[in-house]
Scaffold this active site. Structure first.
Site, PDB file in Angstrom:
ATOM      1  N   GLU A   1      -6.691   3.648  -3.410  1.00 11.98           N
ATOM      2  CA  GLU A   1      -6.812   3.083  -2.159  1.00 11.98           C
ATOM      3  C   GLU A   1      -8.675   2.973  -1.905  1.00 11.98           C
ATOM      4  O   GLU A   1      -8.917   3.110  -0.863  1.00 11.98           O
ATOM      5  CB  GLU A   1      -6.243   3.017  -0.933  1.00 11.98           C
ATOM      6  CG  GLU A   1      -4.658   2.770  -1.093  1.00 11.98           C
ATOM      7  CD  GLU A   1      -4.080   2.829   0.089  1.00 11.98           C
ATOM      8  OE1 GLU A   1      -3.095   2.080   0.196  1.00 11.98           O
ATOM      9  OE2 GLU A   1      -4.134   3.934   0.637  1.00 11.98           O
TER      10      GLU A   1
HETATM   11  C1  TNX Z   1      -0.236   4.196   0.715  1.00  9.37           C
HETATM   12  S1  TNX Z   1       0.576   6.392  -1.551  1.00  9.37           S
HETATM   13  C2  TNX Z   1      -0.995   5.198   0.546  1.00  9.37           C
HETATM   14  C3  TNX Z   1      -1.020   6.338   1.888  1.00  9.37           C
HETATM   15  C4  TNX Z   1      -0.376   5.802   3.045  1.00  9.37           C
HETATM   16  C5  TNX Z   1       0.953   5.165   2.771  1.00  9.37           C
HETATM   17  C6  TNX Z   1       2.091   4.613   3.716  1.00  9.37           C
HETATM   18  C7  TNX Z   1      -0.729   6.501  -1.331  1.00  9.37           C
HETATM   19  C8  TNX Z   1      -1.552   7.094  -2.644  1.00  9.37           C
HETATM   20  N1  TNX Z   1      -1.694   5.823  -0.483  1.00  9.37           N
HETATM   21  O1  TNX Z   1      -2.443   6.538   2.181  1.00  9.37           O
HETATM   22  O2  TNX Z   1       0.060   6.746   4.084  1.00  9.37           O
HETATM   23  O3  TNX Z   1       0.695   4.235   1.422  1.00  9.37           O
HETATM   24  O4  TNX Z   1       3.118   4.408   3.002  1.00  9.37           O
END
Ligand code: TNX
Length: 532
Positions: free
Chosen positions: A346
């Site tokens: 992300e």
């Molecule tokens: C996605 S899974 C994220 C996390 C969040 C989560 C909440 C991932 C690699 N990144 O930063 O906590 O969704 O469900």
């Protein structure tokens, strides 16, 4: 005449015991006599790869019973014997004895042996025979003995889990089991960054993982909201970055000594700790601690909300890579195991090219510090080393890594995300990946989840527990249990020998066991719990 283990397994699933000689190698031939039994006839989770329950062979453990370790089994096997003795000592109300083989063992003992020539059992497999006159647990490696002990534990009454209960004669159900796991990687992840839980809480989680034969604990140690591990060369990370959490509470971090304690505890339960420092995004806590990690040289304020994607390390400054090296070097020295997880998810504030070059440079730093890199699915388009591992979580590029011969861990959001709500009435959790009832967490096949990633590319499965909405330990347990148990069976048991209808009955009988352990598990309406 011998029956295949598949036949036996089917019989077991139907709640039928095939009695007499037909079931066992080297026993007297006799007629096949199906005996109707209330299903299920055993409650072992995860389902062993081959199991035959022989109720007539039930073994009784009492104060005369000793745990005996065969000579030459080694120190780790002796430690596993001590662990079994500890499990049964509580309810017996007497210290259980462990004896070396050279000591005169009483009749009707529990014997643990290592036979390294049993290579078909691999690192983690075991053979268990429970008969009236004794119990034999055999493995090629101590890991296998440890998992055999977990099976023994589940063949004993659930009351043994209650440290206050006394039960001077424990009945251990007769069984012949040969069991090896489907996947080498059977993991859980704890997000200790969004909210902090202390070392004792992590150790409790480790004990629950062990009961279900999970063998990896991935700790998400940093994120925008908190930095959770002491780094001697960079003290502000813990002192400033660790000082808060989602919602603005006090946060916290593990000192080096506390982290060492977690690692040692996990090792004693045959669980590998995977430390994750998420970068270049999810780094606000670090950016707030060290201004030089920001391109404008200005530290942002601490962050206590739950947005994602807004932060990034400054990838054009050399100070950033010196910092990465310090953090990786110190953490790498704290874990005896080969992995370092760099996150990589992300990132919205870099160009794709900047992002990929950063991943490659960090991979070099991790490798130079003697570790294998793991990254979330987004890292796959980078030029990755053959031993780098990619962790799939959403529609991402993990298949690229599989195509180049790399290994993948599956953490698909809609199946394994323990922070997703169970149904529309669940108070805790999020719902971006959908609602995940227990059956959804159970009913999937890792080998067919993604058309481009077949079983040979899979290291295994892992269930993350993100903690934006979780505050108390009861919250964590409510979201993890029983879905984590479903994941444990997905990771351990052969696909052909598992099915929801039988699983839900076995799971139902774990209700009292979980309750005796004090676990705040979700009473899913899909499961006919043997407890309110
Ligand atoms: C996605 S899974 C994220 C996390 C969040 C989560 C909440 C991932 C690699 N990144 O930063 O906590 O969704 O469900």
């Amino acid at each position: 005449m011998l029956f295949s283990s598949v036949t036996m397994r089917r019989a077991a699933l139907l709640g039928v015991v095939v009695a007499g000689a037909a079931c066992g190698r080297g026993r007297r031939p006799g007629p096949l006599q199906p005996i109707a039994m209330p299903a299920p006839i055993h409650a072992i989770v995860p389902m062993p790869s081959s199991v035959q329950i022989t109720p007539a062979d039930t073994f009784t453990i009492d104060s005369a019973t000793a745990v005996v370790v065969a000579s030459g089994a080694g120190a780790e096997a002796e430690r596993v014997a001590g662990y079994l003795a500890y499990l049964i000592a509580g309810p017996l109300g007497t210290p259980a004895r462990t004896l070396g083989a050279e000591e005169a063992a009483p009749p009707r003992s529990i014997r643990l042996a290592i036979d390294a020539s049993k290579t078909s059992l691999g690192l983690e497999g075991y053979e268990l025979v429970v008969a009236r006159d004794g119990v034999t647990l055999m493995a090629a490696q101590p890991h296998g003995l440890f998992y055999g002990v977990q099976t023994i534990r589940q063949l004993l009454p659930w009351s043994i889990e209650h440290r206050g209960a006394l039960n001077r004669r424990l009945r251990l159900t007769g069984a012949r089991i040969t069991d090896t796991p489907r996947f080498a990687w059977r993991g859980a992840m704890l997000d200790v960054s969004r909210h902090f839980i202390d070392a004792d809480a992590v150790k409790r989680y480790i004990d629950l993982l062990a009961l279900y034969k999970l063998n990896r604990l991935h700790l998400h140690l940093s994120d925008d909201q908190g930095w959770r591990i002491e780094i001697t060369s960079r003290p502000n990370l813990a002192a400033i970055g660790g000082s808060t959490q989602v919602g603005g509470g006090p946060g916290g971090y593990y000192t080096r000594a506390q982290f060492a304690d977690i690692v040692a505890y996990a090792t004693s339960r045959f669980i590998t700790i995977i430390p994750e420092i998420d970068m270049p995004g999810h780094t606000n806590a670090a950016l707030a601690s060290y201004p030089e990690l920001n391109c404008d040289g200005v530290a942002p304020p601490l962050y206590t909300g739950i947005r994602v994607g807004f932060s990034t390390l400054c990838v054009t400054r050399e100070e950033t890579y010196a910092w990465v090296n310090d953090v990786v070097r110190e953490i790498a020295a704290m874990v005896p195991t080969p992995y370092f997880h760099m996150g990589g998810d992300e990132v919205e504030k870099l160009t794709h090219d900047q992002y990929l070059r950063f991943v490659e440079r960090v991979q070099g730093i991790i490798n130079a510090n003697g570790k294998q890199m793991i990254g979330w699915g987004e890292v796959a388009p980078a030029n990755l080393a053959p031993n780098t591992i990619v962790q799939h979580w959403k529609r991402d590029s993990s298949a690229l890594h599989a195509a180049r011969g790399g290994k993948v861990i599956l953490s698909p959001g809609p199946k394994t995300y323990l922070d997703m709500k169970y149904d529309s009435t669940t108070v805790l959790g999020l719902r971006w990946a959908g609602l995940i009832e227990v059956r959804d967490a159970y009913d999937w096949n890792p080998a067919t989840l993604l058309p481009e990633i077949g079983e040979s590319a899979l290291l295994g499965v892992e269930a993350p527990l993100w903690a934006e909405t979780l505050v108390k330990l009861e919250d964590y347990e409510h979201m993890a249990f029983p879905r984590l148990i479903a994941l444990a069976e997905v990771g351990w048991s052969p696909q052909a020998s598992r099915g929801w209808d039988a699983f839900k009955l076995r799971l139902a009988s774990h209700g009292p066991r979980l309750a005796a352990l004090g676990v705040n598990f979700y009473r899913s309406p899909q499961v006919p719990w043997l407890i309110k």
